[in-house]
Design an enzyme around this catalytic site. Sequence first.
Site, PDB file in Angstrom:
ATOM      1  N   CYS A 380     -30.485 133.620  28.541  1.00 54.82           N
ATOM      2  CA  CYS A 380     -29.977 134.163  29.801  1.00 54.82           C
ATOM      3  C   CYS A 380     -28.759 133.357  30.266  1.00 54.82           C
ATOM      4  O   CYS A 380     -27.691 133.486  29.682  1.00 54.82           O
ATOM      5  CB  CYS A 380     -31.095 134.219  30.827  1.00 54.82           C
ATOM      6  SG  CYS A 380     -30.867 135.540  32.019  1.00 54.82           S
ATOM      7  N   HIS A 519     -35.342 137.106  28.052  1.00 54.71           N
ATOM      8  CA  HIS A 519     -36.224 135.932  27.985  1.00 54.71           C
ATOM      9  C   HIS A 519     -37.279 136.110  26.888  1.00 54.71           C
ATOM     10  O   HIS A 519     -38.402 136.529  27.180  1.00 54.71           O
ATOM     11  CB  HIS A 519     -36.897 135.715  29.342  1.00 54.71           C
ATOM     12  CG  HIS A 519     -35.938 135.265  30.395  1.00 54.71           C
ATOM     13  ND1 HIS A 519     -35.625 133.949  30.587  1.00 54.71           N
ATOM     14  CD2 HIS A 519     -35.193 135.972  31.272  1.00 54.71           C
ATOM     15  CE1 HIS A 519     -34.728 133.845  31.559  1.00 54.71           C
ATOM     16  NE2 HIS A 519     -34.445 135.061  31.995  1.00 54.71           N
ATOM     17  N   GLU A 521     -39.010 133.957  25.494  1.00 56.44           N
ATOM     18  CA  GLU A 521     -40.149 133.043  25.665  1.00 56.44           C
ATOM     19  C   GLU A 521     -41.332 133.726  26.350  1.00 56.44           C
ATOM     20  O   GLU A 521     -42.475 133.327  26.161  1.00 56.44           O
ATOM     21  CB  GLU A 521     -39.724 131.793  26.451  1.00 56.44           C
ATOM     22  CG  GLU A 521     -39.426 131.992  27.945  1.00 56.44           C
ATOM     23  CD  GLU A 521     -38.005 132.449  28.251  1.00 56.44           C
ATOM     24  OE1 GLU A 521     -37.336 132.981  27.330  1.00 56.44           O
ATOM     25  OE2 GLU A 521     -37.567 132.293  29.399  1.00 56.44           O
TER      26      GLU A 521
HETATM   27  N1  GLN Z   1     -28.076 133.419  37.009  1.00 61.45           N
HETATM   28  C1  GLN Z   1     -27.865 134.280  35.885  1.00 61.45           C
HETATM   29  C2  GLN Z   1     -27.931 135.733  36.285  1.00 61.45           C
HETATM   30  O1  GLN Z   1     -28.480 136.073  37.317  1.00 61.45           O
HETATM   31  C3  GLN Z   1     -28.859 133.994  34.805  1.00 61.45           C
HETATM   32  C4  GLN Z   1     -30.272 134.301  35.199  1.00 61.45           C
HETATM   33  C5  GLN Z   1     -31.278 133.697  34.279  1.00 61.45           C
HETATM   34  O2  GLN Z   1     -30.973 132.770  33.531  1.00 61.45           O
HETATM   35  N2  GLN Z   1     -32.501 134.149  34.338  1.00 61.45           N
HETATM   36  O3  GLN Z   1     -27.451 136.573  35.574  1.00 61.45           O
END
Ligand code: GLN
Length: 547
Positions: A380, A519, A521
Amino acid sequence: MARFIFITGGVVSSLGKGLASAALGALLQARGFTVRLRKLDPYLNVDPGTMSPFEHGEVFVTDDGAETDLDLGHYERFTGVAARMTDSVSSGRIYSTVLEKERRGDYLGKTIQVIPHVTNEIKDFIRIGEDEVDFMLCEIGGTVGDIEGLPFFEAIRQFSQDKPRGQCIFMHLTLLPYIKASGELKTKPTQHSVKELRSIGIAPDILVCRSEGPIPAKEREKLALFCNVRPDAVIAAQDLASIYEAPLAYHREGMDQAVLDAFQISPTPKPDLSAWEDVADRIANPEGEVRVAIVGKYTQLEDAYKSIAEALTHGGIANRVKVKAEWIDAEIFEREDPAPYLEGFDAILVPGGFGERGTEGKIKAAEFARTRKVPYLGICLGMQMAVIEAARNLTDLRDAGSEEFDHEAGKKRFTPVVYHLKEWVQGNASVTRKLTDAKGGTMRLGAYDAVLKAGSKVAGVYGGLNIEERHRHRYEVDIKYREALEAKGLCFSGMSPDGRLPEIVEIEDHPWFIGVQFHPELKSKPLAPHPLFRDFVRAAKENSRLV
Ligand code: GLN
């Protein structure tokens, strides 16, 4: 219709109720039953989505887009049953539903009270999907005696009365402190905790007692006598070297048998624990160790990246190595050269995160991994930072950055290679967002499909071209820069099905450099390690020359 197991806690918090519930779920599955686990949290936030990871640890996201308690992660990891929006509820959610109904006039002029209106709402929640499984395990957050928890305890008391006799049981988790001076395990706090529970009308059927060592027969009998449970329903939950030993350890202690006995299920089906035995063996007898640096922001609290730590362990299980994850505060790299910190690690992971603090350090970590050819997994924000690093250092966009940081600072400083996502497609519908939207529940959340590029590294990792992964973000890599970046070797190897949203990037001329917008994970399990973590740890193992 499901049988219900209510899991409560006493004496102190953080005893591992979630883990005990999850392990019990796995044990019931090993005996051929179907299960679903559910968490009822007494706090007043509507969901944990807006809570800082420092406050509450990681926010676990479900396929259907709910932001939930991290215990749902344990449930999924142990049972493989994908959690749903309806598996997690807080007082905040319950009260807001009750108040909405009141405003709509649903209560027909009645005075709204905790009993029965709030408790009814809780009971309705517990009942959702009760026909689908053999056992529903409901964990109540917090400890008995907490003010916020009272409506939940009252609701489960009523619930067990509403159901036919024998359809609900109560399992209470407590602590037996060890007093070194006298060499004794003390039962009194547990006695008091059970007394508290009984004063609100709940008599536990099973006691799970956390302790450093085994419970001597004398203490076990005392607990049984004073807490009014059968001696074989006093289960010792000793500290374990790995949480994945829990199903085997609790089984040896007779937890699943005690549960089946409490429901008077007989004869009981024999459990098949071979998969857990294999996992325990792989953890206890690794062929070596790999070191992974996690360069992030919320490094003081390990729970903030709970699923990542677990997914790395799963990658280790798959490769028969121990993964030693070390957390490094990204901000250090804003002042100091990352090389002395990162040299010696077999792989680098930059996890998700929010806000600008520490991001320049994460960009440095991505640069180190790219130029030194160290395996890199960016998740992310970790993917977004890798793209910004490539844009700055491989193309001529020296001022590449994320709109997230400009929005936070209230001024424009960067070329938005990562921009605020205002419109996307979910199923057949289009979703729109504004910068001024409320914070709670407005991210791009939950499972989305992605299509992988044939012949790419990730296609090999997944062994297919169509994947579905969970998301939680507001910002997105701008496809406008794809051509310039691909010309320099950063390939956009996974895209949303409509081809508009970059989901995965990878560097072609690198042993293992992958960034993902989602994600992975959250979907990894010890019995089914996620392909990305399995292969990332394999690359780390290769880099460490263990192979
Ligand atoms: N802050 C970034 C976004 O909102 C990444 C979010 C995250 O890593 N879950 O896109």
